[in-house]
Scaffold this active site. Structure first.
Site, PDB file in Angstrom:
ATOM      1  N   SER A 132     -11.029  -0.945  -0.833  1.00 17.39           N
ATOM      2  CA  SER A 132      -9.843  -0.763  -0.323  1.00 17.39           C
ATOM      3  C   SER A 132      -9.857  -1.125   1.193  1.00 17.39           C
ATOM      4  O   SER A 132      -8.745  -1.707   1.771  1.00 17.39           O
ATOM      5  CB  SER A 132      -9.324   0.546  -0.514  1.00 17.39           C
ATOM      6  N   HIS A 181      -3.907   6.015   3.559  1.00 22.16           N
ATOM      7  CA  HIS A 181      -4.397   4.664   2.751  1.00 22.16           C
ATOM      8  C   HIS A 181      -3.853   3.370   3.509  1.00 22.16           C
ATOM      9  O   HIS A 181      -4.516   2.698   3.760  1.00 22.16           O
ATOM     10  CB  HIS A 181      -4.322   4.897   1.393  1.00 22.16           C
ATOM     11  N   ASP A 206       0.896  -1.234  -0.032  1.00 28.75           N
ATOM     12  CA  ASP A 206       0.090   0.002  -0.061  1.00 28.75           C
ATOM     13  C   ASP A 206       0.708   1.176  -0.031  1.00 28.75           C
ATOM     14  O   ASP A 206       1.989   1.319  -0.678  1.00 28.75           O
ATOM     15  CB  ASP A 206      -1.068   0.179   1.170  1.00 28.75           C
TER      16      ASP A 206
END
Length: 759
Positions: free
Chosen positions: A542, A237, A160
């Site tokens: 996600s 994220h 990520d």
């Protein structure tokens, strides 16, 4: 399907599975001249030995032979893939790439293209709680969490945007030593000190930038890449997804007072290894390259992670054989026992847009939680309406106006009503106090700068508009949102969640499973302007992906010898087809409907049930060979991928016989017979009977109708399924199921059939 491996490994760029933005203009142009060097990935297949230095040397030699210079070969090489598979990334001209593709040891040369870009109550909702819930009597001291010590021996690899290591979710309080099999490391870098920031929770931290830099001029230009040259997360994220998968317990967390509770991951005592491959490029949510991704997978295989959580994907499938987060690298990881969990994408609700569709990937769709944030709206005539928002007060009391498409309204000091606005910035600086936004239901809530946004549907929006137009001086009061858990909030497949059928391989059901992915509260980077005390509410596949990754970590702790396919089967065959509270699961979209396998695969993941599935539909290398053979790939290419001589059978195997925990028949003409094999992972002596729910107009028959397991040596049985259509015209897909039950375990697989009449 194309009958060549080059199409099989056609991998475009990688993009964070959040929401789309515009293209990447600063990268090398598609029409670059032959003299311009670009990054190419040279794939050589399975490793022939275990010495990584020899691999690197052989990669240098191949480049030297091509470029006729040791120095040029050294300068050209970007990565050497040497642990999970063999290959390298290098700067080459198009003619050099073509020439090296003709080398007898090269399977394929892949351009390193980059395209445009396109998480607290989760675990209670799924019944995976340290305390019993109303939905799962098994969630107790004997539940999956406690049986696995919350995953303390599992290692979750998160590919990520990196990690914000100071977050409390990465504390290692009470954790024992790092598992002895761990072979990875933490790398220091900009504002990241491996000795300080890594611990017995965050055991690995690496970053991969060479592939991106090679595409952007070779320099770390901070006017373009506003990020840390380390594993530190500038976007948030990666921190968010890592929290969902394996974050430690952090009590009393909220988002401005909403969704208050204890934040933790699915496997809260699991170890986390962070592989940063996506970077904060100006104007985008995150940019990643295939070359960097491959190296992260290569290292993760070497490091011996148990599961790879990959909330990354390419765009909507076009003409590629496999539109996958990384078809080949993921294959090598799965072949070595690592479950790769990948996001299905956020291009719903239309059909045939599911990504990461390879049969060895565990592909995840997104659902809502049974949680809402009701917000009371009181009109000047004392009518009370309810909407949703993340507005936390104090109460707003203003005049009310409708903002039409021309925006020719004095809005200063007012609350405005809008329909379907996609440009909240258009009212910035105009003195608007609040916005009531009427739109189609999608459960996506957001905060836009300092202006409160209140979300409602068209019916309520139209009611408010009628009030405005029939009242001389309309006014409104807006109360702060509250948090409502459980009914009447329903579990729904999120509108944005990408849907099947699989446009790449129609007989392979995708998505496999669904998990919560809307308004998920988890840690983020404090640099995120929308963060509250280091936490944020994010939505997307996600977010649903690491939910499943955390559950896989627990299953791996409980069943260390299970294959990735067995893990997937356990999730699919035990999933909820209704919500945990017993209500139907609907799929959001232009027309709300009951969810089907193309919306949520097997259903909503049910962690405790998955721990003891009874039977599993297992798969191994043989099944993957059959998949490649059925698609028409040549023996020599398959042999190079596998690292051993392989010959497809004649006739070629049917793709319908791939041992998936689902049956998908995309072109049934009259009738067809297929096979499946199940492995008993429950009591040695068990008897299972078949229960068939045939799709409309389809007759399903199973032979035998009873499976008898009576010894440890007889744990694997095969059965056949005949599907016969009564439709006289071409039909759409109809859905059913096949269940094997022993009275304790219900092992359910979805069945999807479409009739095709020959002309």
């Amino acid at each position: 399907m194309e009958n060549c491996l080059s199409t099989l490994v056609f991998l475009l760029s990688i993009a964070l599975v959040l929401f789309p933005k515009t293209g990447v203009s600063f990268l090398a142009a598609e029409g670059a001249s032959d003299s311009d060097s670009k990054v190419y990935i040279v794939y050589l297949g399975e490793r022939e030995h275990d010495d990584p230095e020899l691999f690197t040397a052989s990669h240098h030699q191949m480049l030297e032979s091509l470029l006729q210079s040791k120095d040029d070969a050294h300068n050209s090489l970007i990565y050497s893939y040497q642990y999970g598979f063999s290959g390298f990334a290098a700067l080459l001209t198009s003619s050099q790439a073509k020439k090296i593709s003709e080398h007898p040891e090269v399977i394929h040369v892949i351009p390193n293209r980059i395209l445009k870009l396109k998480t607290t109550r989760t675990w209670d909702h799924l019944g995976l709680s340290p305390n019993p819930t109303s939905f799962s009597s098994s969630s107790s001291a004997k539940g999956l969490l406690h049986e696995t010590n919350m995953g303390s021996e599992a290692i979750i690899g998160v590919v990520d945007t990196g990690i914000w290591p100071e977050s409390k979710v990465f504390n290692d309080h009470g954790l024992g030593p790092i598992p002895q099999r761990w072979r990875g490391k933490c790398e220091s870098g900009e504002q990241f000190n491996a000795k300080i920031h890594c611990n017995n929770k965050l055991i690995g931290a690496k970053y991969y930038l060479s592939g991106l830099l090679a595409e952007t001029g070779g320099k770390f230009n901070r006017t373009i890449i506003q990020d840390f040259k380390s594993n530190r997360d500038a976007i948030g994220h990666g921190t968010h997804t890592a929290t969902i998968a394996g974050g430690s317990f952090v009590p009393n967390v909220s988002f401005y007072g909403l969704a208050r509770g204890t934040v933790r991951g699915g496997a809260p005592r699991a170890r986390i290894a962070s592989y940063k491959v996506c970077w904060n490029v100006v104007g985008y949510d995150g940019i990643c390259t295939v070359a960097d991704m491959w190296k992260a997978f290569d290292d993760a295989i070497h490091d011996q992670v148990d599961v790879l959580s990959v909330s990354i994907g390419a765009g909507i499938p076009e003409n590629s054989e496999v539109d996958s987060v990384d078809f080949i690298a993921a294959f090598h990881a799965v072949a070595k026992g690592i479950t790769v969990v990948a996001a299905g994408g956020n291009d719903g609700p239309g059909a045939q847009n599911i990504t990461n569709a390879a049969p060895w990937l565990l592909t995840v769709a997104a659902t809502t939680l049974d949680r809402s944030f009701p917000t009371k709206i009181t009109l000047g005539n004392n009518q009370t309406l309810f909407a949703e928002s993340l507005f936390t007060g104090p109460e707003i009391s203003t005049s009310l106006a409708f903002l039409d498409s021309d925006h020719n309204v004095d809005v200063k000091g007012k609350t405005i009503l809008e329909f379907d606005s996609t440009h909240p910035s258009s009212i910035a600086g105009r003195g608007v106090v609040a916005v009531i936004l009427a739109k189609k239901p999608d459960d996506l809530l957001a905060r836009y700068n300092s202006i409160p946004y209140i979300f409602t549907d068209y019916e309520i929006g139209t009611h408010i508009l009628q009030y405005i137009r029939t009242t001389r001086s309309p006014t409104v009061r807006i109360s702060a949102a509250t948090t409502l858990n459980g009914q009447p909030a329903m579990t729904k497949v999120a509108e944005f969640s990408s849907r099947g059928p699989n446009s790449v391989s129609p007989a392979i059901l995708k998505p496999d499973i669904a998990a919560p992915g809307v308004s998920i509260l988890a840690a983020v980077s404090p640099l995120d302007p929308d963060a509250f005390n280091g936490f944020g509410l994010y939505s997307g596949t996600s977010m649903s992906t690491p939910v499943v990754s955390g559950i896989i970590a627990l299953l791996k702790s409980l069943h260390p010898n299970w294959s990735p396919a067995a893990m997937r089967s356990a999730l699919v065959t035990t999933a909820w087809r209704t919500s945990p509270s017993g209500e139907p699961i609907f799929a959001q979209g232009s027309n709300k409907k009951l969810a089907d396998p193309f919306d949520y695969g097997g259903g909503l993941v049910n962690p405790d049930k998955a721990a003891q599935p009874g039977l599993v539909y297992d798969m191994g290398i043989k099944d993957y060979i059959n998949y490649m053979c059925s698609a028409g790939y040549i023996d020599s290419s398959i042999s190079r991928v596998l690292g051993k001589k392989t010959k497809c059978t004649i006739p070629k195997p049917s793709i319908l016989d791939i041992n998936l925990p689902s049956i998908t028949i995309p072109n049934l003409e009259k009738e067809v017979t297929l096979t499946r094999t199940v492995t008993n992972v429950g009591p040695i002596k068990s008897v299972y009977k078949a229960v068939i729910e045939s799709p409309l107009g389809i007759t399903l028959t199973v032979n035998p109708t009873t499976l008898v397991f009576n010894s440890a040596a007889k744990r694997v049985l095969t059965f056949s399924v005949k599907a016969k259509t009564s439709h006289k015209v071409n039909s759409g897909y109809f859905f059913g199921s096949l269940t094997w039950t022993d009275g304790v375990h219900d092992v359910i697989i979805p069945v999807s059939v479409k009739t095709t009449i020959s002309m």
